[in-house]
Design an enzyme around this catalytic site. Structure first.
Site, PDB file in Angstrom:
ATOM      1  N   PRO A 123       0.797  -1.230   0.000  1.00 44.00           N
ATOM      2  CA  PRO A 123       0.000   0.000   0.000  1.00 44.00           C
ATOM      3  C   PRO A 123       0.828   1.278   0.000  1.00 44.00           C
ATOM      4  O   PRO A 123       1.869   1.355   0.632  1.00 44.00           O
ATOM      5  CB  PRO A 123      -0.816  -0.117   1.294  1.00 44.00           C
ATOM      6  CG  PRO A 123      -0.127  -1.130   2.119  1.00 44.00           C
ATOM      7  CD  PRO A 123       0.552  -2.067   1.177  1.00 44.00           C
ATOM      8  N   ASN A 124       0.299   2.238  -0.731  1.00 46.66           N
ATOM      9  CA  ASN A 124       0.843   3.597  -0.837  1.00 46.66           C
ATOM     10  C   ASN A 124       2.129   3.702  -1.661  1.00 46.66           C
ATOM     11  O   ASN A 124       2.627   4.793  -1.905  1.00 46.66           O
ATOM     12  CB  ASN A 124       1.051   4.233   0.556  1.00 46.66           C
ATOM     13  CG  ASN A 124      -0.258   4.348   1.307  1.00 46.66           C
ATOM     14  OD1 ASN A 124      -1.213   4.924   0.790  1.00 46.66           O
ATOM     15  ND2 ASN A 124      -0.339   3.783   2.497  1.00 46.66           N
TER      16      ASN A 124
ATOM     17  N   ARG B   1       5.196  10.955  -2.618  1.00 46.89           N
ATOM     18  CA  ARG B   1       4.926  10.608  -1.211  1.00 46.89           C
ATOM     19  C   ARG B   1       6.181  10.834  -0.361  1.00 46.89           C
ATOM     20  O   ARG B   1       7.214  10.169  -0.563  1.00 46.89           O
ATOM     21  CB  ARG B   1       4.533   9.133  -1.120  1.00 46.89           C
ATOM     22  CG  ARG B   1       4.339   8.639   0.293  1.00 46.89           C
ATOM     23  CD  ARG B   1       4.231   7.124   0.345  1.00 46.89           C
ATOM     24  NE  ARG B   1       4.042   6.674   1.704  1.00 46.89           N
ATOM     25  CZ  ARG B   1       4.225   5.431   2.106  1.00 46.89           C
ATOM     26  NH1 ARG B   1       4.590   4.498   1.250  1.00 46.89           N
ATOM     27  NH2 ARG B   1       4.032   5.104   3.371  1.00 46.89           N
TER      28      ARG B   1
ATOM     29  N   TYR C  41      11.247   8.737   1.123  1.00 47.90           N
ATOM     30  CA  TYR C  41      11.209   7.669   0.118  1.00 47.90           C
ATOM     31  C   TYR C  41      11.871   8.032  -1.212  1.00 47.90           C
ATOM     32  O   TYR C  41      11.899   7.207  -2.126  1.00 47.90           O
ATOM     33  CB  TYR C  41       9.748   7.255  -0.127  1.00 47.90           C
ATOM     34  CG  TYR C  41       9.090   6.701   1.129  1.00 47.90           C
ATOM     35  CD1 TYR C  41       9.555   5.528   1.711  1.00 47.90           C
ATOM     36  CD2 TYR C  41       8.007   7.354   1.733  1.00 47.90           C
ATOM     37  CE1 TYR C  41       8.978   5.018   2.862  1.00 47.90           C
ATOM     38  CE2 TYR C  41       7.419   6.846   2.882  1.00 47.90           C
ATOM     39  CZ  TYR C  41       7.903   5.685   3.445  1.00 47.90           C
ATOM     40  OH  TYR C  41       7.334   5.176   4.587  1.00 47.90           O
TER      41      TYR C  41
ATOM     42  N   ALA D 255       3.048  -0.736   4.960  1.00 50.93           N
ATOM     43  CA  ALA D 255       2.640  -0.803   6.368  1.00 50.93           C
ATOM     44  C   ALA D 255       2.138  -2.184   6.780  1.00 50.93           C
ATOM     45  O   ALA D 255       2.115  -2.503   7.977  1.00 50.93           O
ATOM     46  CB  ALA D 255       1.580   0.263   6.648  1.00 50.93           C
TER      47      ALA D 255
ATOM     48  N   HIS E  61       4.044  -4.484   9.318  1.00 56.01           N
ATOM     49  CA  HIS E  61       4.032  -4.392  10.775  1.00 56.01           C
ATOM     50  C   HIS E  61       2.872  -5.140  11.423  1.00 56.01           C
ATOM     51  O   HIS E  61       2.849  -5.281  12.632  1.00 56.01           O
ATOM     52  CB  HIS E  61       4.036  -2.902  11.170  1.00 56.01           C
ATOM     53  CG  HIS E  61       5.024  -2.102  10.366  1.00 56.01           C
ATOM     54  ND1 HIS E  61       6.373  -2.370  10.394  1.00 56.01           N
ATOM     55  CD2 HIS E  61       4.866  -1.079   9.462  1.00 56.01           C
ATOM     56  CE1 HIS E  61       7.007  -1.547   9.561  1.00 56.01           C
ATOM     57  NE2 HIS E  61       6.107  -0.744   8.981  1.00 56.01           N
TER      58      HIS E  61
ATOM     59  N   ASP F 252       1.510 -15.554   6.322  1.00 54.62           N
ATOM     60  CA  ASP F 252       1.073 -16.939   6.111  1.00 54.62           C
ATOM     61  C   ASP F 252       1.077 -17.293   4.621  1.00 54.62           C
ATOM     62  O   ASP F 252       1.417 -18.419   4.249  1.00 54.62           O
ATOM     63  CB  ASP F 252      -0.331 -17.159   6.680  1.00 54.62           C
ATOM     64  CG  ASP F 252      -0.335 -17.308   8.195  1.00 54.62           C
ATOM     65  OD1 ASP F 252       0.763 -17.406   8.792  1.00 54.62           O
ATOM     66  OD2 ASP F 252      -1.432 -17.330   8.786  1.00 54.62           O
TER      67      ASP F 252
ATOM     68  N   GLU G 218      12.178  -9.654   2.008  1.00 56.82           N
ATOM     69  CA  GLU G 218      11.418  -8.440   2.353  1.00 56.82           C
ATOM     70  C   GLU G 218      12.304  -7.224   2.112  1.00 56.82           C
ATOM     71  O   GLU G 218      13.459  -7.220   2.528  1.00 56.82           O
ATOM     72  CB  GLU G 218      11.024  -8.518   3.833  1.00 56.82           C
ATOM     73  CG  GLU G 218      10.298  -7.286   4.339  1.00 56.82           C
ATOM     74  CD  GLU G 218      10.037  -7.371   5.840  1.00 56.82           C
ATOM     75  OE1 GLU G 218       9.655  -8.460   6.335  1.00 56.82           O
ATOM     76  OE2 GLU G 218      10.249  -6.360   6.517  1.00 56.82           O
TER      77      GLU G 218
ATOM     78  N   HIS H 213      12.627  -2.782   2.009  1.00 53.78           N
ATOM     79  CA  HIS H 213      12.101  -1.457   2.354  1.00 53.78           C
ATOM     80  C   HIS H 213      13.014  -0.394   1.782  1.00 53.78           C
ATOM     81  O   HIS H 213      14.244  -0.544   1.806  1.00 53.78           O
ATOM     82  CB  HIS H 213      12.012  -1.285   3.874  1.00 53.78           C
ATOM     83  CG  HIS H 213      11.099  -2.274   4.497  1.00 53.78           C
ATOM     84  ND1 HIS H 213       9.738  -2.165   4.419  1.00 53.78           N
ATOM     85  CD2 HIS H 213      11.358  -3.431   5.141  1.00 53.78           C
ATOM     86  CE1 HIS H 213       9.186  -3.205   5.006  1.00 53.78           C
ATOM     87  NE2 HIS H 213      10.138  -4.002   5.445  1.00 53.78           N
ATOM     88  N   LEU H 214      12.404   0.674   1.324  1.00 54.27           N
ATOM     89  CA  LEU H 214      13.170   1.818   0.834  1.00 54.27           C
ATOM     90  C   LEU H 214      13.863   2.520   1.997  1.00 54.27           C
ATOM     91  O   LEU H 214      15.049   2.832   1.942  1.00 54.27           O
ATOM     92  CB  LEU H 214      12.228   2.793   0.119  1.00 54.27           C
ATOM     93  CG  LEU H 214      11.567   2.250  -1.158  1.00 54.27           C
ATOM     94  CD1 LEU H 214      10.273   2.985  -1.446  1.00 54.27           C
ATOM     95  CD2 LEU H 214      12.524   2.358  -2.332  1.00 54.27           C
ATOM     96  N   SER H 215      13.094   2.769   3.051  1.00 52.85           N
ATOM     97  CA  SER H 215      13.634   3.466   4.218  1.00 52.85           C
ATOM     98  C   SER H 215      14.195   2.444   5.207  1.00 52.85           C
ATOM     99  O   SER H 215      13.900   1.250   5.106  1.00 52.85           O
ATOM    100  CB  SER H 215      12.529   4.293   4.883  1.00 52.85           C
ATOM    101  OG  SER H 215      11.516   3.428   5.406  1.00 52.85           O
TER     102      SER H 215
ATOM    103  N   ARG I 217       7.574   0.794  13.432  1.00 46.80           N
ATOM    104  CA  ARG I 217       8.053   0.315  12.126  1.00 46.80           C
ATOM    105  C   ARG I 217       9.169  -0.723  12.252  1.00 46.80           C
ATOM    106  O   ARG I 217       9.454  -1.461  11.312  1.00 46.80           O
ATOM    107  CB  ARG I 217       8.568   1.475  11.268  1.00 46.80           C
ATOM    108  CG  ARG I 217       7.466   2.403  10.829  1.00 46.80           C
ATOM    109  CD  ARG I 217       7.972   3.398   9.797  1.00 46.80           C
ATOM    110  NE  ARG I 217       7.090   4.539   9.736  1.00 46.80           N
ATOM    111  CZ  ARG I 217       5.974   4.602   9.013  1.00 46.80           C
ATOM    112  NH1 ARG I 217       5.605   3.596   8.257  1.00 46.80           N
ATOM    113  NH2 ARG I 217       5.212   5.685   9.040  1.00 46.80           N
TER     114      ARG I 217
HETATM  115  C1  DQA Z   1       8.158   1.041   3.752  1.00 44.80           C
HETATM  116  C2  DQA Z   1       8.261   1.241   5.269  1.00 44.80           C
HETATM  117  C3  DQA Z   1       6.898   1.048   5.928  1.00 44.80           C
HETATM  118  O1  DQA Z   1       6.993   1.263   7.330  1.00 44.80           O
HETATM  119  C4  DQA Z   1       5.897   2.039   5.363  1.00 44.80           C
HETATM  120  O2  DQA Z   1       4.617   1.806   5.919  1.00 44.80           O
HETATM  121  C5  DQA Z   1       5.856   2.017   3.876  1.00 44.80           C
HETATM  122  C6  DQA Z   1       7.109   1.931   3.133  1.00 44.80           C
HETATM  123  C7  DQA Z   1       9.508   1.332   3.039  1.00 44.80           C
HETATM  124  O3  DQA Z   1       9.664   0.894   1.904  1.00 44.80           O
HETATM  125  O4  DQA Z   1      10.370   2.003   3.608  1.00 44.80           O
HETATM  126  O5  DQA Z   1       4.789   2.144   3.263  1.00 44.80           O
HETATM  127  O6  DQA Z   1       7.832  -0.324   3.503  1.00 44.80           O
END
Ligand code: DQA
Length: 140
Positions: free
Chosen positions: A9-10, A17, A22, A74, A77, A84, A95, A97-99, A108
């Site tokens: 999402p997002n 954003r 990001y 998100a 978390h 599953d 997995e 993550h950008l941040s 987070r």
């Molecule tokens: C994220 C980190 C998550 O905490 C956040 O909700 C995101 C982006 C990242 O790529 O840093 O939507 O997954």
């Protein structure tokens, strides 16, 4: 190797954003970088983005991928259901993550997804995805 890359999402909003967190690359630009990098490693990538938990689960269930790269946004978390689905697929997953999720708000730093994955790559911007591809290809 066929790698499914899932953006949660997002992440469709990348580019505008919170650019200070990001970056300014759009999702389309990031996907192009991933495609070019994967090609050099003789891997094929397909992309899926959704803001909906169930759609992400459906995609993981129906995909015939060999390996998965997922930025669950998100859902990282709290989505035991996505965890599953990854576990049930029984394929190598990473997995990303950008941040750096460990350097931000305390909520987070906990991932319920990571235990179902080979590992987690966090904090390298779009390069996080490339490192995940490299890890999967190097592992095969
Ligand atoms: C994220 C980190 C998550 O905490 C956040 O909700 C995101 C982006 C990242 O790529 O840093 O939507 O997954």
């Amino acid at each position: 190797m066929n790698i499914l890359v899932v953006h949660g999402p997002n992440l469709n909003l990348l580019g505008t954003r919170e650019p200070e967190v990001y970056g300014t690359d759009t999702l389309e630009e990031i996907n192009s970088r991933i495609t070019a990098f994967a090609k050099k490693r003789d891997a094929a990538v397909t992309f899926f983005q959704s803001n909906h938990e169930g759609e992400i689960i459906d995609e993981i269930q129906k995909s015939s991928h060999d390996a998965l790269v997922i930025n669950p946004g998100a859902f990282t978390h709290y989505s035991h259901a996505i965890r599953d689905a990854i576990q049930a697929a029984g394929k190598p997953a990473i997995e990303v993550h950008l941040s750096n999720i460990h350097g931000r708000e305390p909520f987070r730093s906990r991932s319920v997804i990571a235990p179902a994955c080979r590992g987690q790559i966090s904090g390298f911007g779009p390069t996080s995805y490339l490192l995940a591809i490299e890890a999967l290809v190097g592992d095969s």
